[in-house]
Design a protein around this motif. Structure first.
Motif, PDB file in Angstrom:
ATOM      1  N   THR A 119      -8.151   7.464  -4.190  1.00 31.47           N
ATOM      2  CA  THR A 119      -7.172   7.306  -5.256  1.00 31.47           C
ATOM      3  C   THR A 119      -7.879   7.430  -6.608  1.00 31.47           C
ATOM      4  OG1 THR A 119      -5.889   5.805  -3.865  1.00 31.47           O
ATOM      5  CG2 THR A 119      -5.398   5.796  -6.230  1.00 31.47           C
ATOM      6  N   LEU A 171       0.807  -1.208   0.000  1.00 28.67           N
ATOM      7  CA  LEU A 171       0.000   0.000   0.000  1.00 28.67           C
ATOM      8  C   LEU A 171       0.841   1.259   0.000  1.00 28.67           C
ATOM      9  CD1 LEU A 171      -2.787  -1.201   2.455  1.00 28.67           C
ATOM     10  CD2 LEU A 171      -2.948  -0.921  -0.020  1.00 28.67           C
ATOM     11  N   ALA A 214      -4.301   1.890  -3.413  1.00 22.73           N
ATOM     12  CA  ALA A 214      -5.583   1.332  -3.841  1.00 22.73           C
ATOM     13  C   ALA A 214      -5.458  -0.120  -4.288  1.00 22.73           C
ATOM     14  CB  ALA A 214      -6.163   2.176  -4.970  1.00 22.73           C
ATOM     15  N   ALA A 218      -8.004   4.577   0.036  1.00 23.34           N
ATOM     16  CA  ALA A 218      -8.044   3.801  -1.206  1.00 23.34           C
ATOM     17  C   ALA A 218      -9.094   4.366  -2.154  1.00 23.34           C
ATOM     18  CB  ALA A 218      -8.351   2.339  -0.893  1.00 23.34           C
ATOM     19  N   THR A 227      -6.426  -3.287  -4.150  1.00 25.67           N
ATOM     20  CA  THR A 227      -7.648  -3.747  -3.482  1.00 25.67           C
ATOM     21  C   THR A 227      -7.443  -4.960  -2.579  1.00 25.67           C
ATOM     22  OG1 THR A 227      -9.017  -2.830  -5.241  1.00 25.67           O
ATOM     23  CG2 THR A 227     -10.019  -4.516  -3.848  1.00 25.67           C
ATOM     24  N   VAL A 261      -5.775  -3.791   0.561  1.00 27.36           N
ATOM     25  CA  VAL A 261      -6.696  -2.948   1.334  1.00 27.36           C
ATOM     26  C   VAL A 261      -7.684  -3.816   2.109  1.00 27.36           C
ATOM     27  CG1 VAL A 261      -8.562  -1.248   1.165  1.00 27.36           C
ATOM     28  CG2 VAL A 261      -6.490  -0.965  -0.202  1.00 27.36           C
TER      29      VAL A 261
END
Length: 493
Positions: free
Chosen positions: A175, A139, A144, A172, A146, A149
Motif C-alpha cells: 500500500t 482491512l 494497511a 499491507a 496496521t 494487520v
C-alpha cells in the motif's frame, strides 16, 4: 490456541538413539511443525525444551483516536459514543464497550478504529470468528490499517495459516506510503521464518535494520534464523544486540537459554530460563523450558511444578499438557496415582489432537500403573498397537502387557503391603528426583549455575555485519549436530 508461539528448535535428547522406557525398546523419532515433540512408536517419553517464537509481535490494545472528552462532545454524537465505549472498555466492562462501539459503527460505518476495537473485544471474549470478521471489515476499507494487520496476521499464524499471514503482510506493505511499516515487516519476517523461508526472513529483518538499526524485533528474528541454520555463536551475538535495546524482554533470555542448550552449556541455559521468569513470571514459554530441563534431569516433581505454572498461564497449550503428562508419568513409580493423573493429562491432549501417537501410547502405559486405570490402559494400548509407527516388537510387548492386565482384573486386588516396622522396611523404591534430592527437592536447584558473564558473546561491532559472512556455514563453536550433554545423575526411565 492461545499463543506462546512455541516452535521446534532444539532437542535435549537428540542423538540418544535407542532407549528403554516403560519396559520396552523405543526408537527416537521427531515430528516437524509449529509444535514438535519427541515421538516414540509405543510409549511416551520426555519432550524437548521448546523455545518461544520470541519475535511474535504483541497484539495492540484498542486504538484510541483523537476525540473530545464526553463532556465536550455533543451527546449522542459519534465522538461521544466512542469516548463512552472506550471508558467502558478501560473499566473492564466489555459488554458495554462492545455495545458502544457497535453504535459508533452503526452511525458511521467507516470509523475503522471502532470496528477494530470490536475485534479486540471479540478476541478477549473468546469469539475468534467475530474478531476475524471485524478485522477483515477494517482491512477491506484500509488494507494497511496496521493494528488490524497485526492482529489478523497473528490469528493466521496461531492457526498455522502461514501463507495467509504472508499474503496479508505483503498486501499491507504494498500500500503506498506503508512500504516501511516496521511492525508489519517484523511480522512478515517472523512468519517467513516459521514457514522455513530463512533467506526471505533474513532479508526482511535486514530491511528493518537498514532504516532502524536498533530494532530489537529484527535482531531477534535474525537470531532465530541463525539458530535454525546452526550458527549458534552468531545467534548468541544477535540476541545480545537485541538485549542492548530491550533488556527487560524475557523472550531474549529464553532464547539465549536455548542457544546455550545447543552449545551444551546447561548451567547457563538454566540461568537464562530463570532470568526470563524473573523478568516476567507470566512468561509461559520459559516455564515450559524450565520444566523440560527438569524433565531431562528426571526431576519429575520440579517438572510438574513448571508445567503446571505454564498451563495456568496458557490453559489451551497442548504442548504444556503433554509435557505435564510426561512429568506425572515419571512419578508413577513412587505413586501409582500419578500414573492415573498422567493418563488423564494425556487424554486432555487427545481431546485436542485425537491421534497424537505419544498421547495414545502414553495414556495406555500411564493408566497401567494403577488398578483403577487398568481398563483404560487396555483400551489405549490396543489403540497404540494399531498405530502405523508401532513396530512389530512393540506390538508383541503391548500384547503381553494387555494380557497381564486382563489377568489381574480377573483376580481380586492384592492386599496393601504391611506398614514398615523398621527403618527402610516398606519404603517404596525411589527414582527420579526423589532418588536424587529427596521429597520436595529439585535437581534444578542443585545444578551449578554459571551466572558470570551470562551474556558474553564473540566480539563484534555490529551483529548485522557478521551475519552475511556466516550465512550458510557453521559458526565457530556451534554444537555438533545430534550431540547433547549427558543426562543428569538420575537413572534413565
Amino acid at each position: 490456541m492461545k499463543t506462546t508461539n512455541s516452535i521446534d528448535i532444539s532437542s535435549q535428547f537428540e542423538g540418544m538413539g535407542t532407549q528403554r522406557m516403560n519396559g520396552f525398546r523405543t526408537k527416537r523419532m521427531f515430528l516437524a511443525g509449529a509444535f514438535a515433540f519427541a515421538f516414540t512408536t509405543a510409549c511416551a517419553t520426555g519432550p524437548r525444551p521448546t523455545p518461544v517464537a520470541m519475535n511474535a509481535v504483541e497484539k495492540p490494545a484498542a486504538i484510541v483516536p483523537t476525540t473530545p472528552a464526553p463532556e465536550v462532545a455533543e451527546k449522542g454524537s459519534v465522538d461521544s459514543l466512542f469516548a463512552e465505549a472506550l471508558k467502558a472498555y478501560e473499566a473492564g466492562n466489555l459488554d458495554a464497550a462492545r455495545k458502544g462501539f457497535e453504535q459508533v459503527v452503526a452511525k458511521e460505518p467507516k470509523t475503522l478504529n471502532a470496528q477494530f476495537n470490536l475485534g479486540v473485544i471479540a478476541e478477549k471474549q473468546g469469539r475468534p470468528a467475530d474478531a476475524r470478521a471485524a478485522y477483515e471489515k477494517v482491512l477491506f476499507l484500509d488494507p494497511a490499517h496496521t493494528p488490524s494487520v497485526m492482529n489478523l496476521g497473528l490469528m493466521h499464524r496461531h492457526e498455522g495459516q502461514l501463507d495467509e499471514a504472508i499474503a496479508l503482510y505483503t498486501k499491507a506493505l504494498q500500500t503506498p506510503g506503508h512500504e516501511h511499516d516496521e511492525p508489519v515487516l517484523n511480522g512478515l519476517a517472523a512468519t517467513y521464518r516459521l514457514a522455513g523461508k530463512l533467506d526471505e526472513a533474513e532479508a526482511t529483518g535486514r530491511r528493518v535494520l537498514a532504516r532502524s538499526k536498533d530494532n530489537p524485533e529484527a535482531y531477534k528474528t535474525l537470531a532465530l534464523v541463525a539458530y535454525d541454520r546452526g550458527q549458534f555463536r552468531l545467534a548468541e551475538l544477535l540476541v545480545i544486540n537485541a538485549r542492548k535495546v530491550a533488556e527487560k524482554d524475557p523472550a531474549i533470555s529464553n532464547t539465549l537459554g536455548m542457544i546455550y542448550l545447543k552449545m551444551e552449556d546447561r548451567p547457563r541455559a538454566l540461568a537464562q530460563f530463570q532470568k526470563a521468569v524473573s523478568l516476567d513470571d507470566n512468561f509461559a514459554a520459559a516455564h515450559l523450558n524450565l520444566g523440560a530441563l527438569a524433565l531431562s534431569y528426571r526431576d519429575y516433581a520440579g517438572a510438574e511444578r513448571s508445567f503446571t505454572k505454564a498451563l495456568s498461564l496458557e490453559p489451551e497449550g497442548v504442548e504444556g499438557q503433554l509435557y505435564l503428562a510426561y512429568a506425572l508419568d515419571g512419578q508413577k513409580g513412587l505413586d501409582p496415582k500419578k500414573g492415573v493423573a498422567a493418563g488423564e493429562a494425556f487424554e486432555k491432549v487427545l481431546a485436542r489432537r485425537s491421534e497424537q501417537p505419544e498421547a495414545v501410547c502414553g495414556a495406555g502405559w500411564a493408566y497401567a500403573a494403577d488398578r483403577a486405570g487398568f481398563e483404560k490402559a487396555i483400551a489405549f494400548l490396543d489403540r497404540c498397537k494399531e498405530l502405523g509407527a508401532t513396530s512389530s516388537q512393540d506390538k508383541q510387548l503391548i500384547t503381553a502387557k494387555v494380557q497381564g492386565l486382563q489377568t489381574m482384573l480377573k483376580n481380586p486386588p492384592a492386599p496393601p503391603p504391611p506398614a514398615a516396622t523398621a527403618e527402610g522396611e516398606g519404603e517404596p523404591k525411589k527414582d527420579g528426583a526423589a532418588a536424587i534430592g529427596g521429597a520436595g527437592s529439585s535437581v534444578m536447584n542443585q545444578l551449578p549455575q554459571d551466572t558470570a558473564a551470562p551474556d558474553a558473546a564473540p566480539a563484534a561491532e555490529d551483529a548485522t555485519e557478521a551475519a552475511p559472512a556466516a550465512a550458510g556455514q557453521p559458526a565457530d563453536g556451534q554444537a555438533v549436530p545430534g550431540s547433547q550433554a549427558a543426562p543428569g545423575p538420575a537413572p534413565t526411565p
